[in-house]
Design a protein around this motif. Structure first.
Motif, PDB file in Angstrom:
ATOM      1  N   LEU A  80       0.853  -1.186   0.000  1.00 16.37           N
ATOM      2  CA  LEU A  80       0.000   0.000   0.000  1.00 16.37           C
ATOM      3  C   LEU A  80       0.884   1.228   0.000  1.00 16.37           C
ATOM      4  O   LEU A  80       1.869   1.292   0.734  1.00 16.37           O
ATOM      5  CB  LEU A  80      -0.857   0.022   1.266  1.00 16.37           C
ATOM      6  CG  LEU A  80      -2.098  -0.859   1.324  1.00 16.37           C
ATOM      7  CD1 LEU A  80      -2.805  -0.630   2.643  1.00 16.37           C
ATOM      8  CD2 LEU A  80      -3.026  -0.565   0.155  1.00 16.37           C
ATOM      9  N   ASP A  81       0.542   2.205  -0.833  1.00 14.09           N
ATOM     10  CA  ASP A  81       1.265   3.475  -0.826  1.00 14.09           C
ATOM     11  C   ASP A  81       0.532   4.515  -0.011  1.00 14.09           C
ATOM     12  O   ASP A  81       1.129   5.446   0.504  1.00 14.09           O
ATOM     13  CB  ASP A  81       1.444   3.964  -2.266  1.00 14.09           C
ATOM     14  CG  ASP A  81       2.280   2.987  -3.061  1.00 14.09           C
ATOM     15  OD1 ASP A  81       3.516   3.024  -2.923  1.00 14.09           O
ATOM     16  OD2 ASP A  81       1.689   2.149  -3.767  1.00 14.09           O
ATOM     17  N   LEU A  82      -0.758   4.350   0.059  1.00 17.46           N
ATOM     18  CA  LEU A  82      -1.552   5.330   0.803  1.00 17.46           C
ATOM     19  C   LEU A  82      -2.665   4.614   1.542  1.00 17.46           C
ATOM     20  O   LEU A  82      -3.411   3.816   0.954  1.00 17.46           O
ATOM     21  CB  LEU A  82      -2.147   6.348  -0.181  1.00 17.46           C
ATOM     22  CG  LEU A  82      -3.048   7.429   0.432  1.00 17.46           C
ATOM     23  CD1 LEU A  82      -2.264   8.294   1.413  1.00 17.46           C
ATOM     24  CD2 LEU A  82      -3.662   8.290  -0.666  1.00 17.46           C
ATOM     25  N   LEU A  83      -2.759   4.903   2.846  1.00 14.07           N
ATOM     26  CA  LEU A  83      -3.829   4.316   3.653  1.00 14.07           C
ATOM     27  C   LEU A  83      -4.774   5.433   4.084  1.00 14.07           C
ATOM     28  O   LEU A  83      -4.324   6.472   4.572  1.00 14.07           O
ATOM     29  CB  LEU A  83      -3.225   3.630   4.888  1.00 14.07           C
ATOM     30  CG  LEU A  83      -4.233   3.085   5.910  1.00 14.07           C
ATOM     31  CD1 LEU A  83      -5.035   1.928   5.329  1.00 14.07           C
ATOM     32  CD2 LEU A  83      -3.501   2.623   7.186  1.00 14.07           C
ATOM     33  N   ILE A  84      -6.054   5.218   3.860  1.00 13.60           N
ATOM     34  CA  ILE A  84      -7.059   6.185   4.324  1.00 13.60           C
ATOM     35  C   ILE A  84      -7.989   5.465   5.296  1.00 13.60           C
ATOM     36  O   ILE A  84      -8.965   4.836   4.889  1.00 13.60           O
ATOM     37  CB  ILE A  84      -7.851   6.787   3.142  1.00 13.60           C
ATOM     38  CG1 ILE A  84      -6.905   7.422   2.120  1.00 13.60           C
ATOM     39  CG2 ILE A  84      -8.867   7.818   3.640  1.00 13.60           C
ATOM     40  CD1 ILE A  84      -7.590   7.972   0.871  1.00 13.60           C
ATOM     41  N   PRO A  85      -7.658   5.513   6.591  1.00 19.50           N
ATOM     42  CA  PRO A  85      -8.528   4.848   7.569  1.00 19.50           C
ATOM     43  C   PRO A  85      -9.675   5.772   7.967  1.00 19.50           C
ATOM     44  O   PRO A  85      -9.427   6.903   8.379  1.00 19.50           O
ATOM     45  CB  PRO A  85      -7.593   4.583   8.750  1.00 19.50           C
ATOM     46  CG  PRO A  85      -6.504   5.613   8.630  1.00 19.50           C
ATOM     47  CD  PRO A  85      -6.479   6.130   7.225  1.00 19.50           C
ATOM     48  N   LEU A  86     -10.877   5.301   7.835  1.00 18.28           N
ATOM     49  CA  LEU A  86     -12.024   6.129   8.215  1.00 18.28           C
ATOM     50  C   LEU A  86     -12.445   5.854   9.665  1.00 18.28           C
ATOM     51  O   LEU A  86     -13.348   6.493  10.181  1.00 18.28           O
ATOM     52  CB  LEU A  86     -13.211   5.869   7.272  1.00 18.28           C
ATOM     53  CG  LEU A  86     -12.936   6.169   5.790  1.00 18.28           C
ATOM     54  CD1 LEU A  86     -14.171   5.863   4.940  1.00 18.28           C
ATOM     55  CD2 LEU A  86     -12.505   7.615   5.581  1.00 18.28           C
ATOM     56  N   ASN A  87     -11.807   4.888  10.282  1.00 18.43           N
ATOM     57  CA  ASN A  87     -12.058   4.661  11.708  1.00 18.43           C
ATOM     58  C   ASN A  87     -10.772   4.137  12.368  1.00 18.43           C
ATOM     59  O   ASN A  87      -9.792   3.796  11.686  1.00 18.43           O
ATOM     60  CB  ASN A  87     -13.255   3.719  11.926  1.00 18.43           C
ATOM     61  CG  ASN A  87     -13.030   2.335  11.319  1.00 18.43           C
ATOM     62  OD1 ASN A  87     -11.930   2.030  10.822  1.00 18.43           O
ATOM     63  ND2 ASN A  87     -14.055   1.505  11.352  1.00 18.43           N
ATOM     64  N   GLN A  88     -10.821   4.070  13.681  1.00 18.09           N
ATOM     65  CA  GLN A  88      -9.640   3.662  14.451  1.00 18.09           C
ATOM     66  C   GLN A  88      -9.238   2.232  14.113  1.00 18.09           C
ATOM     67  O   GLN A  88      -8.062   1.896  14.007  1.00 18.09           O
ATOM     68  CB  GLN A  88      -9.964   3.792  15.960  1.00 18.09           C
ATOM     69  CG  GLN A  88      -8.756   3.600  16.852  1.00 18.09           C
ATOM     70  CD  GLN A  88      -7.740   4.722  16.688  1.00 18.09           C
ATOM     71  OE1 GLN A  88      -8.098   5.897  16.699  1.00 18.09           O
ATOM     72  NE2 GLN A  88      -6.477   4.377  16.490  1.00 18.09           N
ATOM     73  N   ASP A  89     -10.252   1.387  13.939  1.00 20.83           N
ATOM     74  CA  ASP A  89     -10.014  -0.028  13.654  1.00 20.83           C
ATOM     75  C   ASP A  89      -9.126  -0.205  12.421  1.00 20.83           C
ATOM     76  O   ASP A  89      -8.173  -0.980  12.425  1.00 20.83           O
ATOM     77  CB  ASP A  89     -11.387  -0.705  13.450  1.00 20.83           C
ATOM     78  CG  ASP A  89     -11.272  -2.208  13.263  1.00 20.83           C
ATOM     79  OD1 ASP A  89     -10.378  -2.808  13.887  1.00 20.83           O
ATOM     80  OD2 ASP A  89     -12.083  -2.778  12.497  1.00 20.83           O
ATOM     81  N   THR A  90      -9.452   0.559  11.377  1.00 23.33           N
ATOM     82  CA  THR A  90      -8.661   0.448  10.134  1.00 23.33           C
ATOM     83  C   THR A  90      -7.225   0.898  10.375  1.00 23.33           C
ATOM     84  O   THR A  90      -6.274   0.278   9.885  1.00 23.33           O
ATOM     85  CB  THR A  90      -9.313   1.308   9.031  1.00 23.33           C
ATOM     86  OG1 THR A  90     -10.683   0.969   8.942  1.00 23.33           O
ATOM     87  CG2 THR A  90      -8.649   1.074   7.696  1.00 23.33           C
ATOM     88  N   MET A  91      -7.080   1.988  11.126  1.00 25.93           N
ATOM     89  CA  MET A  91      -5.728   2.476  11.447  1.00 25.93           C
ATOM     90  C   MET A  91      -4.940   1.380  12.175  1.00 25.93           C
ATOM     91  O   MET A  91      -3.816   1.054  11.813  1.00 25.93           O
ATOM     92  CB  MET A  91      -5.850   3.719  12.330  1.00 25.93           C
ATOM     93  CG  MET A  91      -4.529   4.282  12.791  1.00 25.93           C
ATOM     94  SD  MET A  91      -3.592   5.039  11.445  1.00 25.93           S
ATOM     95  CE  MET A  91      -4.090   6.757  11.620  1.00 25.93           C
ATOM     96  N   ASP A  92      -5.581   0.775  13.180  1.00 26.77           N
ATOM     97  CA  ASP A  92      -4.891  -0.235  13.989  1.00 26.77           C
ATOM     98  C   ASP A  92      -4.525  -1.477  13.173  1.00 26.77           C
ATOM     99  O   ASP A  92      -3.462  -2.059  13.342  1.00 26.77           O
ATOM    100  CB  ASP A  92      -5.784  -0.660  15.175  1.00 26.77           C
ATOM    101  CG  ASP A  92      -6.085   0.514  16.098  1.00 26.77           C
ATOM    102  OD1 ASP A  92      -5.363   1.535  16.007  1.00 26.77           O
ATOM    103  OD2 ASP A  92      -7.049   0.424  16.885  1.00 26.77           O
ATOM    104  N   ARG A  93      -5.418  -1.869  12.268  1.00 29.01           N
ATOM    105  CA  ARG A  93      -5.179  -3.096  11.498  1.00 29.01           C
ATOM    106  C   ARG A  93      -4.125  -2.915  10.405  1.00 29.01           C
ATOM    107  O   ARG A  93      -3.380  -3.840  10.105  1.00 29.01           O
ATOM    108  CB  ARG A  93      -6.466  -3.544  10.787  1.00 29.01           C
ATOM    109  CG  ARG A  93      -7.489  -4.204  11.665  1.00 29.01           C
ATOM    110  CD  ARG A  93      -8.761  -4.372  10.846  1.00 29.01           C
ATOM    111  NE  ARG A  93      -9.905  -4.735  11.661  1.00 29.01           N
ATOM    112  CZ  ARG A  93     -10.435  -5.965  11.680  1.00 29.01           C
ATOM    113  NH1 ARG A  93      -9.939  -6.914  10.947  1.00 29.01           N
ATOM    114  NH2 ARG A  93     -11.476  -6.215  12.445  1.00 29.01           N
TER     115      ARG A  93
END
Lengths: 598, 302
Positions: A69-82
């Protein structure tokens, strides 16, 4: 060649609206002429859970979601953590600093916090637009491209919504320009704008090109997209589309329709196919052609409704009691699916038997770009030896006005001219019981071993020359490679990318992709594989369904196996690393671990 | 297109009585009620002057489902319980065919129950004749969904304890728009019921008492004869739904046969489906999409 190749991951809970930013990005990239490959990992629920969309784009063909992945767009905390841990140096994460806490990012990862609430003017729904705008800036894409995409995608919601989204997007774009560094690469431009479609859309469009005028189905993930496409276009195209009470009804209904002369089709997943199996045998016994697509998902039973697998090969081979001819094909990607449908319909009409298509969730629900010029609806439609009442030539088969018409005539080809109901002088009964040449039952009163044998052989004989009608598989890649990778269905593209990675590491690999399962080009395949240095079979199931099928058809046993059955598709490095491992001679079975937890 | 096609003169000759005689003589047991149903259907087709090639007879599996082999029309002898689903596909793909579905109580109300319910609610333009003998005959005498409580069969040797289905109220609730009952022992009346069913635009259901002389020793001709009361001979209003329900539940000393309910206000599925508005049967249409149509499909992807 790919001058740039990048992937963006957007994740959140189901219902948080990741589909729209995904559409916007896909739209911008395809307009720019970039090839895309988008894969949405989700679960069988409408709200909550975790959904993760990966969009990979490049100016060259991209066959899978790639490896990084070059860019991560987490829309919630869960996505950021995973997913934060998936990012390497040079990559970036874009998130709402007010509601999401960033974790420990690897060195070299740009952590870009956006004041989402302020930039979106408190509009929760538009918060995703801010993140997309910042992403577009970082990719070096001009704002106008985003503006156009928003105008098109929100057009139905009215000018006001478009204007609001453009304004909010502009805020995000400016904020990014003032606060973040762009990527070291810039999103390139392709030659011309591309179209975007899902595999289910390609399947439906292929059926439409083939002349399908009757489509029936029962909703089942991941095949429902075909039903929705057909239903949406039914009236403009004059296609009868029916949602039936169950898949038993579906298969019986399309056989009833096909029997009258229309081209009829359905799509389902494994569970639905299980219910259809008895009727598939009826198609074989009536010698009434139909086409059924199985968009495979993880099994058994309800299994993994939203995850991919190649686990239904043996079910397709054995669908229906008894011994009767069928055709089974596993197209490798979207355009192959589109082109295969008319080809298969022509063959089922010619050989008067069921045609089964193995699709997969990763194809059916996968979104990819396509050159619109490749989608050619001007295909040959060949109805075989079918007798319609409105024909304009002399009856070549005899029978009008006398009693000589034999629906199941024991011909040398095994193919018997098929009259459809409504033709005078050709009356017959199609029967699921074993029958004589004229359709009369031989199962009840006067079971006759000689006639039974004749009819079994007549049906079987239809397949005598069918191999000549389909292309034999050929090797892709260097001829004298160190390793030959064998796959079927969706794995063709990801194997090609694994071959590239292996080549970068100095290992030569080629691929033998198998598209037609039945009939099977056993001789051609054996010849190729016997000439290969090392043969590794790559497939998405536990027991090696294709490896066993290959052995049953050819006696050939491969040297190694790469298998995955965790519900997620292969990434190229899974295969490349497995091959490297197996070339050391230590392993003959590799089961790659899927690193992305969804 | 390599279609094998032919020109056929349109037959102007009126069919004769013998036109519907099948190649095969029925192999039903002597005395089976199904003989009378077959004869009634042939007579109805003759009186309606339907050409054999315009008629498609579709059945499931069972003694009575052998009927398509004994009549001279196009025929489909399908799978156990699936006749209505197959017939639905055929009737929608060629809505100019007269599609007559025949079968038994096990085939239609047991294994095929789901299709029965949904075909009724769709109001497909089909005629459905159920030869109801309250027993599984071809499997040599097991209980059926219409076997009465207490009936001893090979699968209920101590007597059936399950409540039977009552097909008439079931069809009324299910949405059939022509609901009738006939009896093999009243063939003239049955012919009228079948003619009415074929002429009805919509789903027409005729439950026919067709005694099994071999395995059902309870519901015999002798048992039925004194009980049968013809609705047409009394004052029954076929447009009164609740009256039809009441008659449908009547059972015992008097059992009504005849037309219970007819609803001409509901359009049949082929009439409701815009795709069939013009262009003739789907089965005979040019399967190709036009350049304009395919261009539109492609432009939607851009």
């Amino acid at each position: 060649m790919r001058t740039a190749d990048f992937a963006i991951g957007i994740g959140g809970a189901a219902g948080q609206g990741i589909a729209t930013p995904g559409n916007i990005l896909a739209h911008i990239f395809a307009r720019r002429g970039l090839h895309i490959n988008a894969y949405n990992a989700y679960q069988s629920l409408i709200r909550g859970g975790h959904t993760f969309l990966t969009i990979r784009a490049s100016d060259g063909p991209v066959y899978s979601m790639g490896d990084r992945l070059d860019l991560l767009i987490p829309l919630n905390q869960d996505t950021m953590d995973r997913h934060l841990k998936l990012l390497g140096p040079g990559a970036s994460v874009l998130y709402d600093g007010e509601s999401i806490e960033v974790g420990d990012a690897e060195k070299g990862v740009q952590v870009a916090s956006l004041p989402m609430k302020e930039l979106s003017q408190g509009n929760k729904l538009a918060a995703n637009t801010v993140a997309i705008a910042a992403a577009v800036y970082k990719l070096g894409i001009e704002f106008e491209a985003l503006e156009n995409a928003l105008a098109q995608i929100f057009a139905r919601k009215g000018d006001e919504v478009v204007a609001k989204n453009v304004e909010i997007a502009s805020n995000g774009y400016q904020y990014a320009a003032e606060n973040f560094k762009p990527f070291s690469f810039k999103a390139p431009r392709g030659e011309k704008p591309l179209a975007v479609w899902t595999g289910n859309e390609a399947t439906a469009m292929g059926g439409i090109a083939a002349g399908v005028k009757f489509y029936a189905a029962y909703p089942m993930s991941p095949a429902t997209g075909v039903l929705m496409y057909m239903a949406k276009h039914a009236r403009e195209l004059g296609i009868m589309v029916r949602q039936v009470e169950d898949e038993i009804g579906v298969m019986n209904m399309i056989i009833g329709a096909a029997h009258t002369g229309v081209r009829a089709m359905t799509a389902t997943s494994g569970g639905g196919l299980a219910l259809m199996t008895e009727a598939i045998g009826m198609s074989g016994m009536f010698e009434t052609p139909i086409v059924c697509v199985n968009v495979q998902r993880g099994g058994p039973a309800t299994g993994l409704p939203t995850k991919t697998e190649q686990g239904d090969l043996w079910m397709m081979l054995g669908a229906g009691q008894g011994d009767f001819p069928r055709l089974i094909v596993a197209p490798s990607d979207h355009i192959d699916m589109f082109r295969t449908m008319p080809e298969l319909f022509n063959l089922t009409d010619k050989y008067q038997c069921p045609g089964l298509v193995l699709s997969e969730l990763i194809i059916g629900e996968g979104t990819v770009s396509v050159d619109p010029a490749e989608i050619d609806f001007d295909v040959d439609i060949e109805r075989g030896e079918t007798i319609f009442p409105n024909g304009d030539s002399e009856n070549p088969y005899g029978g009008y006005g006398d009693s000589t018409y034999l629906r199941y005539r024991n011909t040398s080809s095994g193919i018997s001219p098929r009259a459809v109901p409504g033709v005078p002088g050709h009356l017959f009964v199609a029967s699921t019981d074993e029958h004589d040449e004229d359709g009369t039952l031989i199962s009840d009163v006067d079971t006759d071993p000689k006639k039974r044998r004749m009819m079994v052989e007549k049906r079987a004989r239809k397949m005598m020359n069918v191999l000549a009608d389909i292309a034999a598989p050929t090797l892709e890649g260097p001829e004298d490679a160190e390793v030959t990778l064998v796959g079927w269905g969706s794995t063709r593209g990801v194997i090609l990318e694994a071959m590239e990675q292996l080549a970068e590491g100095g290992i030569t690999a080629n691929q033998l992709h198998i598209k037609w399962l039945v009939p099977f080009h056993a001789e051609a395949v054996t010849e190729i594989l016997e000439g290969s240095k090392k043969v590794i079979i790559v497939e998405l199931n536990y027991s090696g369904q294709f490896a066993r099928y290959l052995r049953s058809e050819t006696g050939f046993t491969a040297d190694g196996f790469v298998r995955k059955y965790d519900g997620e598709p292969f990434m190229p490095h899974h295969i490349a690393e497995a091959v490297k491992e197996q070339l050391t001679g230590k392993e003959s079975l590799s089961v790659p671990v899927h690193e992305i937890s969804v | 297109m390599t279609t094998g096609t032919l020109t056929l003169p349109v037959s102007e000759t009126k069919p004769e009585k013998s036109s519907y005689k099948g190649k095969v003589h029925p192999d039903w047991c002597p005395g089976c009620g199904d003989f009378s149903v077959l004869a009634a259907l042939q007579k109805a087709l003759f009186e309606l002057e339907l050409q054999p090639h315009q008629v498609l007879t579709v059945s499931g599996i069972g003694c009575s489902s052998n009927l398509p082999g004994f009549i001279n029309t196009y025929g489909m002898h399908t799978l156990h319980g699936r006749s209505l689903a197959v017939a639905s596909g055929a009737a929608l793909a060629n809505h100019e065919l007269k599609v007559v579905v025949t079968g038994g109580d096990g085939d239609g109300f047991g294994i095929g129950g789901n299709h029965f319910m949904h075909t009724m609610r769709r109001n497909l333009d089909l005629t459905y004749l159920v030869m109801d003998n309250q027993i599984y005959g071809l499997t040599t005498g097991q209980t059926s969904p219409t076997s009465p409580v207490g009936m001893k069969t090979k699968s209920t040797p101590h007597g059936n304890v399950e409540n039977p289905i009552n097909p008439i109220p079931l069809a009324l609730v299910g949405g059939a728009t022509y609901v009738a009952r006939g009896y093999s022992g009243k063939q003239k009346h049955l012919v009228e019921m079948i003619k009415g069913a074929i002429n009805h635009k919509g789903f027409a259901f005729v439950d026919i008492f067709s005694p099994c002389v071999t395995y059902n020793k309870n519901n015999t001709y002798k048992w039925f004869a004194p009980r049968i009361k013809i609705l047409e001979e009394e004052d029954h209003d076929t447009t009164d739904f609740y009256g039809a329900m009441e008659k449908g539940y009547q059972w015992g000393e008097e059992i009504p046969i005849g037309l219970f309910w007819k609803n001409d206000k509901l359009a049949s599925l082929d009439q409701l489906e815009p795709v069939l508005e013009e262009g003739g049967p789907l089965a005979y249409r040019d399967p190709r999409v036009s350049k304009e149509q395919s261009d539109k499909l492609i432009s939607e992807l851009l």
